[in-house]
Motif scaffolding. Structure first.
Motif, PDB file in Angstrom:
ATOM      1  N   UNK A  16      40.274  37.488  46.945  1.00  0.00           N
ATOM      2  CA  UNK A  16      40.982  37.303  45.675  1.00  0.00           C
ATOM      3  C   UNK A  16      41.092  35.862  45.198  1.00  0.00           C
ATOM      4  N   UNK A  17      40.749  34.901  46.045  1.00  0.00           N
ATOM      5  CA  UNK A  17      40.858  33.495  45.659  1.00  0.00           C
ATOM      6  C   UNK A  17      39.529  32.785  45.554  1.00  0.00           C
ATOM      7  N   UNK A  18      38.438  33.514  45.742  1.00  0.00           N
ATOM      8  CA  UNK A  18      37.100  32.934  45.634  1.00  0.00           C
ATOM      9  C   UNK A  18      36.286  33.802  44.688  1.00  0.00           C
ATOM     10  N   UNK A  19      35.823  33.201  43.616  1.00  0.00           N
ATOM     11  CA  UNK A  19      35.034  33.910  42.625  1.00  0.00           C
ATOM     12  C   UNK A  19      33.708  34.341  43.260  1.00  0.00           C
ATOM     13  N   UNK A  20      33.400  35.623  43.088  1.00  0.00           N
ATOM     14  CA  UNK A  20      32.186  36.183  43.681  1.00  0.00           C
ATOM     15  C   UNK A  20      31.369  36.910  42.618  1.00  0.00           C
ATOM     16  N   UNK A  21      30.034  36.866  42.756  1.00  0.00           N
ATOM     17  CA  UNK A  21      29.281  36.174  43.793  1.00  0.00           C
ATOM     18  C   UNK A  21      29.355  34.665  43.603  1.00  0.00           C
ATOM     19  N   UNK A  22      29.397  33.973  44.711  1.00  0.00           N
ATOM     20  CA  UNK A  22      29.663  32.536  44.693  1.00  0.00           C
ATOM     21  C   UNK A  22      28.626  31.730  43.907  1.00  0.00           C
ATOM     22  N   UNK A  23      27.385  32.215  43.857  1.00  0.00           N
ATOM     23  CA  UNK A  23      26.337  31.457  43.169  1.00  0.00           C
ATOM     24  C   UNK A  23      26.260  31.784  41.678  1.00  0.00           C
ATOM     25  N   UNK A  24      27.112  32.665  41.182  1.00  0.00           N
ATOM     26  CA  UNK A  24      27.154  33.009  39.761  1.00  0.00           C
ATOM     27  C   UNK A  24      27.627  31.790  38.967  1.00  0.00           C
ATOM     28  N   UNK A  25      27.040  31.564  37.804  1.00  0.00           N
ATOM     29  CA  UNK A  25      27.411  30.409  36.986  1.00  0.00           C
ATOM     30  C   UNK A  25      28.899  30.386  36.652  1.00  0.00           C
ATOM     31  N   UNK A  26      29.491  31.556  36.369  1.00  0.00           N
ATOM     32  CA  UNK A  26      30.915  31.589  36.014  1.00  0.00           C
ATOM     33  C   UNK A  26      31.803  31.199  37.192  1.00  0.00           C
ATOM     34  N   UNK A  27      31.268  31.239  38.404  1.00  0.00           N
ATOM     35  CA  UNK A  27      32.059  30.955  39.601  1.00  0.00           C
ATOM     36  C   UNK A  27      31.962  29.509  40.077  1.00  0.00           C
TER      37      UNK A  27
END
Length: 131
Positions: free
Chosen positions: A110-121
């Protein structure tokens, strides 16, 4: 006396963080989203997988909710990846209470935007300590 006070404070901080895991569904079973890393992210509310140090966005929201699993915290999407904290932690209906077994397994962090390599993340995850 002064060293005793410092020891008591440090001991309290050391013991408190693992107890927070009990306050969220699957708190001890959150997967590590870092590429090529297996295992769990034990410091769910922190940028560091082992806890301590700066909080991630979920950790900030959790602190703001009084370190409690509330309906608002469950429904929030702390990391901005499009999935609520409840969905990621296995409580999509936001009905879990401390002491209960979650109905589902944790599917994300819940505290790490996934997928991590996505531009929005990328900006959300700029300070995540994967190594």
């Amino acid at each position: 006396m002064f060293s005793g006070i410092i020891l008591a404070i440090l001991l309290g901080v050391t013991i408190a963080y693992p107890n927070y895991q009990q306050n969220i569904p699957n708190g001890r079973q959150v997967p590590n989203p870092c590429a090529g890393v297996t295992g769990l992210w034990l410091g769910v509310g922190h940028l560091n997988p082992h806890g301590a140090g700066p909080r991630n966005l979920f950790g900030q929201d959790f602190a703001s909710s009084g370190h409690s699993w509330t309906h608002d915290l469950c429904m929030a999407d702390s990391d901005g990846d499009g999935r609520s904290n409840g969905v990621e932690l296995g409580d999509p209906s936001c009905t879990w209470k401390p002491g209960q077994a979650p109905s589902l397994k944790a599917t994300g962090h819940p505290g790490i935007c996934e997928p991590m390599n996505d531009l929005k993340c990328q900006s959300v995850n700029a300070n995540i300590a994967c190594s």
